[in-house]
Design an enzyme around this catalytic site. Structure first.
Site, mmCIF file in Angstrom:
data_model
loop_
_atom_site.group_PDB
_atom_site.id
_atom_site.type_symbol
_atom_site.label_atom_id
_atom_site.label_comp_id
_atom_site.label_asym_id
_atom_site.label_seq_id
_atom_site.Cartn_x
_atom_site.Cartn_y
_atom_site.Cartn_z
ATOM 1 N N THR A 39 0.789 -1.168 0.029
ATOM 2 C CA THR A 39 -0.095 -0.125 0.177
ATOM 3 C C THR A 39 0.937 1.419 -0.030
ATOM 4 O O THR A 39 2.066 1.387 0.331
ATOM 5 C CB THR A 39 -0.946 0.001 1.204
ATOM 6 O OG1 THR A 39 -1.646 -1.174 1.083
ATOM 7 C CG2 THR A 39 -2.040 1.271 1.190
ATOM 8 N N THR A 78 -2.833 -0.033 -3.308
ATOM 9 C CA THR A 78 -2.284 -1.162 -2.474
ATOM 10 C C THR A 78 -2.138 -2.454 -3.520
ATOM 11 O O THR A 78 -3.060 -2.823 -4.226
ATOM 12 C CB THR A 78 -3.306 -1.489 -1.505
ATOM 13 O OG1 THR A 78 -2.652 -2.558 -0.778
ATOM 14 C CG2 THR A 78 -4.768 -1.963 -1.758
ATOM 15 N N ASN A 105 -1.796 -4.944 -1.064
ATOM 16 C CA ASN A 105 -2.103 -5.768 0.219
ATOM 17 C C ASN A 105 -0.681 -5.941 1.079
ATOM 18 O O ASN A 105 0.127 -5.007 1.187
ATOM 19 C CB ASN A 105 -2.857 -6.760 0.077
ATOM 20 C CG ASN A 105 -3.388 -7.187 1.775
ATOM 21 O OD1 ASN A 105 -3.505 -6.258 2.603
ATOM 22 N ND2 ASN A 105 -3.890 -8.418 1.909
ATOM 23 N N ASP A 145 -8.172 -9.722 2.775
ATOM 24 C CA ASP A 145 -9.066 -8.655 3.536
ATOM 25 C C ASP A 145 -10.227 -8.988 3.645
ATOM 26 O O ASP A 145 -11.012 -8.566 4.308
ATOM 27 C CB ASP A 145 -8.881 -7.276 2.754
ATOM 28 C CG ASP A 145 -7.552 -6.435 3.012
ATOM 29 O OD1 ASP A 145 -7.097 -6.793 4.005
ATOM 30 O OD2 ASP A 145 -7.370 -5.380 2.240
ATOM 31 N N GLY A 197 -0.712 0.832 5.709
ATOM 32 C CA GLY A 197 -0.209 0.594 6.997
ATOM 33 C C GLY A 197 -1.346 -0.414 7.786
ATOM 34 O O GLY A 197 -1.677 -0.689 9.055
ATOM 35 N N GLY A 198 -2.167 -1.168 6.650
ATOM 36 C CA GLY A 198 -3.071 -2.111 7.225
ATOM 37 C C GLY A 198 -4.074 -1.297 8.051
ATOM 38 O O GLY A 198 -4.808 -0.098 8.025
HETATM 39 O O1 DON Z 1 -7.093 -2.182 2.056
HETATM 40 C C1 DON Z 1 -6.661 -2.532 3.121
HETATM 41 O O2 DON Z 1 -6.873 -2.057 4.206
HETATM 42 C C2 DON Z 1 -5.213 -3.224 3.161
HETATM 43 N N1 DON Z 1 -5.193 -4.127 2.139
HETATM 44 C C3 DON Z 1 -4.071 -2.300 3.230
HETATM 45 C C4 DON Z 1 -2.961 -3.144 3.394
HETATM 46 C C5 DON Z 1 -1.699 -2.217 3.771
HETATM 47 O O3 DON Z 1 -1.960 -0.867 3.827
HETATM 48 C C6 DON Z 1 -0.204 -2.797 3.706
HETATM 49 N N2 DON Z 1 0.650 -1.938 3.969
HETATM 50 N N3 DON Z 1 1.419 -1.305 4.225
#
Ligand code: DON
Length: 572
Positions: A382, A400, A402, A422, A472-473
């Site tokens: 992301t 992203t 992911n 996700d 950052g998830g």
């Molecule tokens: O859409 C989302 O919330 C996740 N796929 C985001 C993943 C993410 O931020 C990974 N990274 N740094």
């Protein structure tokens, strides 16, 4: 702009950064810059420069955001690219409109609610389970269609012009960044198995060229996104997914559509906050937290333990709502009004404001609402960046694949996402970010998985004051909100606001996370423990890019790339 309201313990941040433990990023004063005309803040210097070059050549914020996304896909394939997807929030200065483009990946038509059931419980963090690695992990990419939609609907230049800087980077090569090198070494064994990625030299500073991606970019520039959603490149992508055990078909690619959605918004602390609607749960978490905070901490809170405590408490309820009610808004009905009902927010605010940490179950307040899955599909790592152009258009984009390098294989020369992680692999099971999923977020045909991505634009007196968002998830939304509050509520300098220590709470686990890379002041940690919080350390709470737009006494664009990821802004 609001004035500085409180003494900042972070003014010593640069000093702190130099004394961090091994592995922490060094102090990077260049992470923030001020521009008068236009600005781009991405998490990689070359990507910011690509966007700024498009602005200098007469493109607007939509053109520059697309060019920046394309360049990011070249220079940091661990975080985003044409094999992924994302969300864009676009402010058009001419008519003041705010449009949200959802180019999130969606499940192949053959996806089922039980496809990942056998995975069982697994710990937080990247694993090699089928929802994260290989063909089943990959959702149908949305990024190519999203880029095309941004340029054709809002841009001024041709796709060819917008793609040119990324194509140049792919053909001529670029220096491997520290962030890419670190992710490359963590996933080395898996990358070695892919015919394209195994050829990459990911030592820091090595020159990397991407000839197979350059071929895709040339075809994209010539004939648009259709070359990826069909044609030779689409066929190669589908073949690679199927070779890796996936169920994606050409029909899944042909049928992919970008969705235009109405963003979520609220007014809080004197600003209008506009952010991501479902399928993101991030925007909802932020606006509910802000509404709770205004009651629990008052309209002009200053930074300190009482505010940090109330903020941690304010996130617990929305994260529970996410688990129980969130799913693809095209396939499940989301009771947003009921979730945001003022009486429910007041009940949560009373708990958040009483000075003690409560178990997240106390914040539940289930809503009376019985309808379940009713809308049928209609056949159908992301990165965040901000752009502000000379006319005042603003693009806030989160993109992203992911987890780092997505599903860790390429199709048609493109790194494929693992966005299927996700979804909930089973009811009550956690994904790589420890986010517990419910029935509404089980995989299903052409369904979009729930996201945390929260591209945001905050307005003051009707004009954009801040573009902000993060990667950052699960930490995306809490980090985005804290940086925005640092700038808008606490009056911090934008560079310091991004660099400052952050906290995170997502209800499950019952722990308030602080950063090792930017440790929260020890006295503040003690004050939070005294209120009942279990404090845990994690390396960092997301990576935030932001541009603060000052209008008085003169136009100043404070562009910031998070020092945690080593990006640099660019502009003029
Ligand atoms: O859409 C989302 O919330 C996740 N796929 C985001 C993943 C993410 O931020 C990974 N990274 N740094």
């Amino acid at each position: 702009m609001k004035r500085l309201r409180s003494i900042m313990p972070w003014c010593l941040f640069a000093l702190l950064m130099t004394s961090l433990a091994a592995g922490a990023p060094p102090a990077q004063p260049e992470h923030a810059a001020v521009f008068a005309r236009h600005a781009v803040a991405a998490d990689h210097a070359e990507a910011s420069k690509a966007g700024a070059a498009i602005l200098a050549a007469g493109g607007n914020a939509a053109d520059a955001a697309a060019a920046t996304m394309l360049a990011l896909g070249v220079v940091n394939p661990a975080s985003s690219g044409l094999g992924g997807g994302g969300f864009a929030l676009y402010y058009c200065a001419k008519d003041g409109s705010l449009t949200f483009l959802d180019f999130r990946e969606r499940a192949p038509r053959a996806a089922t609610g039980t496809m990942f059931e056998a995975e069982g419980e697994r710990p937080e963090g990247p694993a090699s389970s089928p929802s994260q690695l290989g063909g089943l992990a990959a959702g149908v990419p949305g990024e190519p269609a999203g880029i095309e939609a941004l340029v054709t609907r809002f841009g001024r230049l041709s796709l060819r012009e917008v793609i040119a800087p990324a194509l140049r980077l792919a053909e001529e090569g670029f220096a491997v960044s520290g962030a890419l090198a670190a992710m490359g070494s963590a996933f080395e064994v898996q990358l070695r198995k892919d015919p394209v990625m195994s050829k990459w030299d990911l030592q820091p500073g090595a020159t990397l060229r991407r000839p197979s991606l350059a071929r895709v970019l040339r075809a994209f520039a010539e004939n648009g996104a259709a070359v990826i959603y069909g044609g030779l490149i689409g066929q190669e992508m589908v073949a690679a997914v199927q070779e890796h055990g996936g169920v994606m078909t050409l029909q899944d690619l042909y049928s992919y559509r970008v969705r235009t959605r109405v963003p979520l918004e609220t007014t809080a602390f004197g600003y209008r906050w506009v952010t991501a609607p479902p399928p993101s749960a991030g925007g909802f978490t932020m606006i509910q937290s802000l509404s709770i905070l205004e009651q629990a901490a008052g309209p002009t809170p200053s930074f300190g333990a009482p505010l940090l405590h109330a903020m941690a408490e304010s996130w617990k309820g929305p994260f529970r709502d996410r688990q129980r009610y969130f799913g693809d808004p095209d396939q499940v009905i989301l009771p947003l009004d009921k979730m945001m009902a003022p009486a429910r927010i007041t009940k949560r605010a009373e708990l958040a404001g009483d000075g003690t940490a409560h178990p997240s179950a106390d914040y539940d307040f289930p809503i009376e609402w019985t309808r379940t899955q009713v809308v049928a599909p209609d056949n159908a790592g992301t990165s965040h960046l901000c752009v502000v152009d000379a006319e005042g258009n603003v693009a806030s984009v989160t993109t992203t694949v992911n987890l780092p390098f997505g599903a860790r294989f390429t199709g048609g020369g493109i790194v494929m996402n693992d966005e299927m992680d996700d979804f909930a692999s089973g009811i009550g099971r956690a994904n790589a970010f420890g986010l517990v999923g419910g029935a509404r977020n089980l995989p299903g045909p052409w369904k979009r998985p729930v996201s945390t991505m929260s591209p945001t634009i905050v307005l003051e007196d009707g004009k954009p004051a801040l573009c902000v968002g993060a990667s950052g998830g699960s930490r995306i939304v809490t980090a985005t909100q804290q940086v925005a509050m640092n700038v808008l509520v606490h009056g911090m300098d934008a560079g310091d606001a991004v660099a400052a220590p952050r906290v995170h709470h997502q209800g499950v686990p019952e722990a308030l996370r602080v950063e090792t890379v930017a440790p929260l002041d020890a006295a503040l940690q003690d004050a939070l423990r005294a209120r009942g919080h279990l404090i845990e350390s994690i390396h960092n709470v997301a990576n935030v890019q932001a541009i603060q737009i000052e209008r008085f006494p003169e136009r100043r664009l404070h562009a910031v790339s998070d020092p945690r990821k080593g990006g640099r802004p660019a502009g003029h």
